[in-house]
Design an enzyme around this catalytic site. Structure first.
Site, short mmCIF file in Angstrom:
data_model
loop_
_atom_site.label_atom_id
_atom_site.label_comp_id
_atom_site.label_asym_id
_atom_site.label_seq_id
_atom_site.Cartn_x
_atom_site.Cartn_y
_atom_site.Cartn_z
N CYS A 64 2.65 10.15 5.95
CA CYS A 64 2.86 9.36 4.73
C CYS A 64 1.83 9.75 3.67
O CYS A 64 0.66 9.85 3.99
CB CYS A 64 2.72 7.88 5.05
SG CYS A 64 2.64 6.79 3.61
N PRO A 65 2.20 9.93 2.43
CA PRO A 65 3.53 9.76 1.85
C PRO A 65 4.29 11.07 1.66
O PRO A 65 5.26 11.11 0.94
CB PRO A 65 3.21 9.16 0.48
CG PRO A 65 1.96 9.90 0.07
CD PRO A 65 1.21 10.17 1.36
#
Lengths: 156, 75
Positions: free
Chosen positions: B14-15
């Site tokens: 992430c992200p």
């Protein structure tokens, strides 16, 4: 439909605290938000051309996982900060987490507006040439004008 | 499922899977389908949230040997 808006104040210049504003800003921009980050005090470090100086310290950071249990006093020895930073950066790379440079570039590409706090730029005697291109300079009123119309507003 | 473009986001945290998905969608035209493969377990919820927020429908989510596979249609 008006795009959603997010404003962030980034006040910290350590490796761990550099991530939240850049992650949230890049992701929000990818999700169609209009985003501004206002960098003030130590947050200005995140706008410098090179981010190599951004470090993490085990000192006064009891939640930081260490490979071996370590008395607090040892954390203050020379070299400990460099070691902790090196270890953290290795971990970041190994786990497929983006580098700060990568996230900052992605923010820029996605149209996130970066604003450097003019007062703290002067306070710390930075020069415009210390910072990356394409940023703006402003003060509290500049931030508040945008922040007053946002859906999300964070102080990090 | 048929798709027009494929994105390999395996090994990314992430992200990055979302950011790369957004970039890959930009290369498609309306109605085309993007296949994304990721290993980040958080991407299951994140991809749905991304689809909801951006209006690009998530057609299918599946799990194939520890990989998460998503099909997104460009709006």
């Amino acid at each position: 439909m008006q795009p959603k808006k997010m404003a962030i104040i980034a006040t910290k210049g350590t490796l761990d605290m550099a991530y939240p504003p850049l992650i949230l800003a890049s992701t929000a921009a990818a999700m169609g938000f209009e985003v501004q980050i206002f960098f003030t005090f130590y947050g200005l470090q995140l706008l410098r051309k090179s981010l190599r100086h951004i470090k993490i310290s085990p000192l006064a950071n009891p939640a930081m996982p260490m490979p071996v249990p370590m008395p607090v006093l040892l954390s203050s020895l020379p070299g400990m900060q460099a070691m902790a930073t090196k270890m953290m950066k290795q971990k970041i790379k190994k786990k497929g987490v983006a580098s700060l440079e990568e996230l900052r570039d992605l923010c820029h590409e996605a149209g996130v507006k970066f604003i450097a706090c003019q007062m703290t730029v002067d306070l710390f005697e930075f020069k415009k040439a210390d910072f990356i291109e394409g940023i703006e300079f402003g003060g509290a009123a500049t931030f508040l004008e945008f922040a007053g119309n946002t859906d999300i507003c964070l102080f990090i | 499922m048929q798709f027009d473009k494929e994105l390999d986001a395996r090994g990314l945290s992430c992200p990055l899977p979302i950011l790369k998905t957004k970039k890959a969608l930009a290369d498609l035209t309306s109605g085309q389908v993007l296949k994304v493969t990721a290993t980040d377990p958080g991407s299951i919820k994140d991809m749905q949230a991304f689809a909801n927020q951006t209006g690009n429908p998530l057609l299918e989510t599946s799990e194939e040997n520890k990989d998460y596979v998503f099909y997104l249609k460009k709006k």
